[in-house]
Scaffold this active site. Sequence first.
Site, short mmCIF file in Angstrom:
data_model
loop_
_atom_site.label_atom_id
_atom_site.label_comp_id
_atom_site.label_asym_id
_atom_site.label_seq_id
_atom_site.Cartn_x
_atom_site.Cartn_y
_atom_site.Cartn_z
N LYS A 108 0.86 -1.01 0.15
CA LYS A 108 -0.14 0.12 0.06
C LYS A 108 0.69 0.54 -0.03
O LYS A 108 1.90 1.51 0.87
CB LYS A 108 -0.75 -0.10 1.63
CG LYS A 108 -2.06 -0.69 1.00
CD LYS A 108 -2.82 -0.70 -0.02
CE LYS A 108 -4.25 -1.61 0.14
NZ LYS A 108 -5.08 -1.47 -0.63
N ASP A 139 -0.04 -0.37 -4.38
CA ASP A 139 -1.71 0.08 -4.76
C ASP A 139 -1.66 1.58 -3.56
O ASP A 139 -2.07 1.19 -2.59
CB ASP A 139 -2.29 -1.25 -3.93
CG ASP A 139 -4.41 -0.65 -3.88
OD1 ASP A 139 -4.85 -0.25 -4.27
OD2 ASP A 139 -5.20 -1.53 -3.36
N GLU A 165 -1.75 -0.45 -9.02
CA GLU A 165 -3.00 -0.53 -8.66
C GLU A 165 -3.45 0.64 -8.76
O GLU A 165 -3.71 1.44 -7.89
CB GLU A 165 -3.18 -1.46 -7.80
CG GLU A 165 -4.48 -1.82 -7.60
CD GLU A 165 -5.14 -3.21 -6.61
OE1 GLU A 165 -6.12 -3.31 -5.67
OE2 GLU A 165 -4.52 -3.82 -6.58
N ASP A 191 -8.56 -0.95 -10.31
CA ASP A 191 -9.64 -2.07 -9.12
C ASP A 191 -11.21 -0.74 -9.01
O ASP A 191 -11.74 -1.00 -9.62
CB ASP A 191 -8.67 -1.61 -7.67
CG ASP A 191 -9.94 -2.10 -6.44
OD1 ASP A 191 -10.86 -2.49 -7.09
OD2 ASP A 191 -9.76 -2.02 -5.61
N LYS A 215 -13.00 -7.86 -7.45
CA LYS A 215 -13.50 -8.47 -6.29
C LYS A 215 -14.91 -8.97 -6.58
O LYS A 215 -15.67 -7.94 -6.92
CB LYS A 215 -13.44 -7.13 -5.39
CG LYS A 215 -11.60 -6.60 -5.51
CD LYS A 215 -11.84 -5.95 -3.96
CE LYS A 215 -9.87 -5.43 -4.35
NZ LYS A 215 -9.83 -4.11 -3.06
#
Length: 329
Positions: A108, A139, A165, A191, A215
Amino acid sequence: MPLPALADLLDRAHVVALPLTTRFRGIDVREALLLEGPHGWTEFSPFVEYDDDEASTWLSAALEFGWSAPPAPLRDTVAVNATVPAVDAGRVAAVLARFDGCRTVKVKVAERGQVLADDVARVHAVRDALGPEGRIRVDANGGWNLDEAEHALHALAEFDLEYAEQPCASVPELAELRRRVHYMGIPIAADESVRKAADPLAVARAGAADLLVIKAQPLGGVRRALAIVAEAGLPAVVSSALDTSVGLSMGVALAASLPDLDFDCGLGTASLLERDVAASPLRPAAGALPVGRIQVDRAALDESAAPSDRRRWWLDRLGRCHALLAQAR
């Protein structure tokens, strides 16, 4: 599939509150509503800040998974990545130790209140821990503007990124960034531009991403997610939304059903929970997860029960989202 009656869902509902090992996504405790459907346990766990319209899509996914059988799997196990929250570089090794055998790590970055130097130090620590053969993806959750993203990817390129991402929030920004960094060989993954978009295929039509992060819950279920991937025509990696092992099993079912699965999936996040509700928590072993239904441990379910006010909040939310699904039909 017929919509189950709300009274039936309320009778089956269990609300849990699971502490995290590390603060992640701004929370220390993950709440979820679990249901035991005719085909097994399922999960409804949209983040608390999501409105009812968005949350009702998550309920569709939960009902599909609990009230019908998933598509036939094409594989028995799914390789997964480790996930490193926006921790200090000195804590990276301890986080990675919870992810057995994972050779891919999602890091992250762009955390509010931090600076690029924090991201560089964290990714550097991951690279040191993995060695040259491990794969690293970052991400940003849309946290950079276009110029910030370009600058950050320049700074992080030396660590040989597998992909970045959602570096920017909007589809036009992603498209322009992809053009700018193409020469660096860093693919762009989408995403939020898929799961939170009114049109999840817009990012693919705009040429704004090299791959999709999908997801199951936010996209409305395994079958809808599979249809989106098929229509987009882009490679996909399956990820989670900090689910319990029950919700993760839905993501594993999705990953197991994809015709092509070239990337390790972000489904190992049960390792970020201090405790879980499963008899055998769905944590990575030798870098992979098994495909199949999760058996809930009743004692763990009772131990993790949310306080009464939070249970009422989730049951009220379930009722509102159920009403939206009924109205849509």
